[in-house]
Scaffold this active site. Structure first.
Site, short mmCIF file in Angstrom:
data_model
loop_
_atom_site.label_atom_id
_atom_site.label_comp_id
_atom_site.label_asym_id
_atom_site.label_seq_id
_atom_site.Cartn_x
_atom_site.Cartn_y
_atom_site.Cartn_z
N GLU A 89 83.06 17.84 70.14
CA GLU A 89 82.42 17.38 71.13
C GLU A 89 80.96 16.94 70.90
O GLU A 89 80.24 17.71 71.36
CB GLU A 89 82.55 18.37 72.23
CG GLU A 89 84.12 18.87 72.94
CD GLU A 89 84.37 19.70 73.98
OE1 GLU A 89 83.27 20.03 74.53
OE2 GLU A 89 85.49 19.74 74.37
N GLU A 143 92.55 19.56 71.90
CA GLU A 143 91.91 20.88 72.68
C GLU A 143 92.23 20.56 74.20
O GLU A 143 92.03 19.69 74.95
CB GLU A 143 90.22 20.83 72.63
CG GLU A 143 90.02 22.39 73.01
CD GLU A 143 88.40 22.47 72.94
OE1 GLU A 143 87.91 22.38 72.02
OE2 GLU A 143 87.92 22.93 73.98
#
Ligand SMILES: *[C@@H]1O[C@H](CO)[C@@H](O)[C@H](O)[C@H]1NC(C)=O
Ligand SMILES: *[C@@H]1O[C@H](CO)[C@@H](O)[C@H](O)[C@H]1NC(C)=O
Ligand SMILES: *[C@@H]1O[C@H](CO)[C@@H](O)[C@H](O)[C@H]1NC(C)=O
Length: 536
Positions: free
Chosen positions: A271, A374
């Site tokens: 991220e 994820e």
């Protein structure tokens, strides 16, 4: 007619059904929740896959009302049109009864093939391993078997953080000291590697009958590599450490090689937006797309390809759907080699309000492996309940999203923490979330939530190497049911159905021009059918 029907059923197929351990149900006594299944050292539910005999199918059903992988089977029906003409209605009695929205027909098109599946799995975080490690030996075994064994979900992918993440008891990285150590002279195992993650991964690899591939991602490098010199907050990589951060990944693979764990794939940083728009308070490294392009094109890519680990795949972005184009276009503009070096694009679950058609564009433009890396439920600040035991809605959202991703070129799906404690942790940054399995060490027990079974409806029945096939509705068919279908490497068809309606649906599945299956999809259910289409 009924008697004839039954006789036909009895004589028409003999499927050897192995006996499974049923879910040991616990009703949480909370209005609106589904059941959970309880496991301990003595007992744990199992699920075996029954190969369907020629011209028949085996179905597995999970419902909000409490079924968990309940098996049923039946035959593919042939020549129904002919039978109808002859006014013989064998096996047809339930067809076309309800109002039009409660019935639907799905047409399987075996010759329209799409992406090949890499697998399904979950993440070995420090938190998952920490919780698992608190169980007794037998309970630990039941846990790993539940996810990875032949009588479990048969997961075949793992994602694991390189160093710490928020799901750790404290923030840490490798080679924190000495500072500014560009050559990374002090890159060593941490306590978490030696006593938590590695033992868990090794256990998984022992229990699994197939290769379990490991993907690894860095959350934050050592703080001395970062502009803000903090584990979290607004930061980028200091330019003088671009090469060190690439080497950091090779050092990690060398370390895990010592433990005989191969790293199948790396992502380019977890991220990267978190260090640009720092609305999270956990381990991160910010990347602007152009800088990431430079780093991948000039440092990470060449470093991996020229290393002993030249087969390791590189997945870019590892962030939400709506950021994929932003990063990839920026990377491409800054350094076109960066796109050559990447094998895949990794995507997370938390921006799924953006449409999945983004994947179709990416597939056309880049033709890389798309992988969902994820997902968890309850992660947002506005989620009042981080953990919501027995939630069917959460299983519903997993199922809906997995089906959607798979219908848009995604080749696999990795869940987040394999397990958490009852708070949804541990998490040093208080970012508690839900997980398919919750662990209660004081009772030496763990519970499997509906999300666990939702994952299993895909992971267990869609083996690696399966290829998606198209499913269409006939002209003027109005009833709808979420679906995705595959052809397995063995040649069977696997169809996953998700009836999110609060009413039962009659589903006719046209296997080919003359053969079909007729089933009832219960209200709020997930059904996986494995179909053997061969005649003999
Ligand atoms: C389909 O069933 C036949 C007969 O039981 C069996 O020989 C064959 O292997 C099955 N096909 C697959 C792909 O499992
Ligand atoms: C190497 O790292 C360890 C912690 O992992 C630290 O205790 C030690 O001081 C470091 N060595 C040097 C020379 O900085
Ligand atoms: C990849 O690395 C292996 C050693 O791990 C080496 O034998 C092989 O030649 C390398 N391949 C390329 C294309 O560099």
């Amino acid at each position: 007619m009924r008697t004839l029907h039954n006789i036909v059923l009895i004589f028409s197929f003999i499927v050897v059904t192995k006996s499974d351990q049923k879910c040991r149900e616990r009703d949480l006594g909370i209005e609106g929740r589904s059941i959970v299944c309880v496991c301990n050292s003595e007992y744990c539910d199992t699920i075996t896959r029954d190969p369907p005999a020629a011209s028949s199918y085996v179905a597995y059903t999970t419902t909000r009302a409490g079924k968990r992988f309940e098996k049923s089977n039946g035959r593919i029906q042939a020549f129904s049109r002919l039978q109808k003409e002859l006014n013989v209605q064998i096996n047809e009695e339930n067809e076309n009864e309800g109002p039009f929205w409660t019935r639907t027909t799905l047409v399987l098109n075996q010759n329209n093939r799409y992406q090949t599946i890499h697998g399904f799995g979950g993440s070995v975080t420090d938190a998952a391993a920490y919780n698992w490690n608190k169980l007794s030996e037998r309970t630990k075994h039941n846990f790993i078997s539940s996810y990875f064994a032949e009588d479990g979900l048969e997961y075949n992918l793992i994602r694991t953080p390189i160093g710490g993440a928020d799901f750790s008891t404290h923030p840490y990285t490798y080679n924190e000291y000495p500072r500014n150590d560009a050559a990374l002279t002090n890159f060593t195992f941490t306590y978490e590697d030696l006593f938590l993650k590695i033992p868990m991964i090794k256990y998984i690899q022992r229990v699994s009958k197939q290769e379990v591939k490991v993907m690894a991602s860095t959350w934050s490098p050592p703080v001395w590599m970062k502009t803000n010199e903090h584990i979290t907050g607004f930061s980028q990589l200091k330019p003088e450490f671009y090469q060190s951060f690439a080497d950091y990944h090779v050092k990690f693979m060398e370390l895990y090689e010592k433990a005989e764990i191969d790293i199948w794939a790396l992502t380019t940083t977890n991220e990267p937006i978190n260090g640009i728009i720092p609305f999270v308070t956990f381990n991160s490294l910010g990347w602007f797309p152009a800088e990431m392009g430079q780093w991948v094109g000039k440092n990470l890519g060449p470093t991996i390809r020229n290393s002993r680990f030249n087969k390791t795949l590189i997945f870019a972005v590892d962030d939400q759907r709506y950021l994929l184009h932003f990063y990839l276009l920026g990377m491409e503009n800054a350094n076109s080699d960066s796109i050559k070096y990447i094998d895949g694009i990794a995507v997370h679950y938390y921006g799924n309000f953006a449409p999945a058609t983004i994947f179709d564009d990416l597939q056309t433009r880049y033709n890389k492996i798309l992988l969902a890396t994820e997902a968890c439920e309850g992660p947002m600040p506005w989620h009042i309940m981080r953990v919501k035991l027995g939630s069917w809605e959460r299983a519903h959202r997993y199922t809906k999203n997995i089906i959607e991703d798979l219908n848009h070129h995604v080749t696999g799906w990795i869940d987040w923490n394999l397990c958490l404690d009852e708070r949804g942790g541990p998490n040093w940054a208080d970012n508690f979330v839900d997980a398919p399995i919750m662990v209660f060490p004081e009772r030496d027990e763990f519970i499997k939530q509906p999300m666990f079974y939702a994952m299993g409806h895909f992971s267990k029945f869609i083996p690696r190497g399966s290829q998606r096939i198209s499913v269409t509705y006939p002209f003027l068919e109005f009833g709808r049911i979420d679906n995705v279908a595959f052809r397995t490497p063995q040649g069977n068809i696997v169809l996953v159905l998700h009836n999110s309606n609060t009413f039962e649906m009659d589903v006719r599945i046209n296997v080919d021009a003359i053969r079909h299956i007729q089933i009832k999809a219960e209200a709020e259910s997930i059904i996986t059918l494995e179909i053997n289409t061969s005649l003999f």
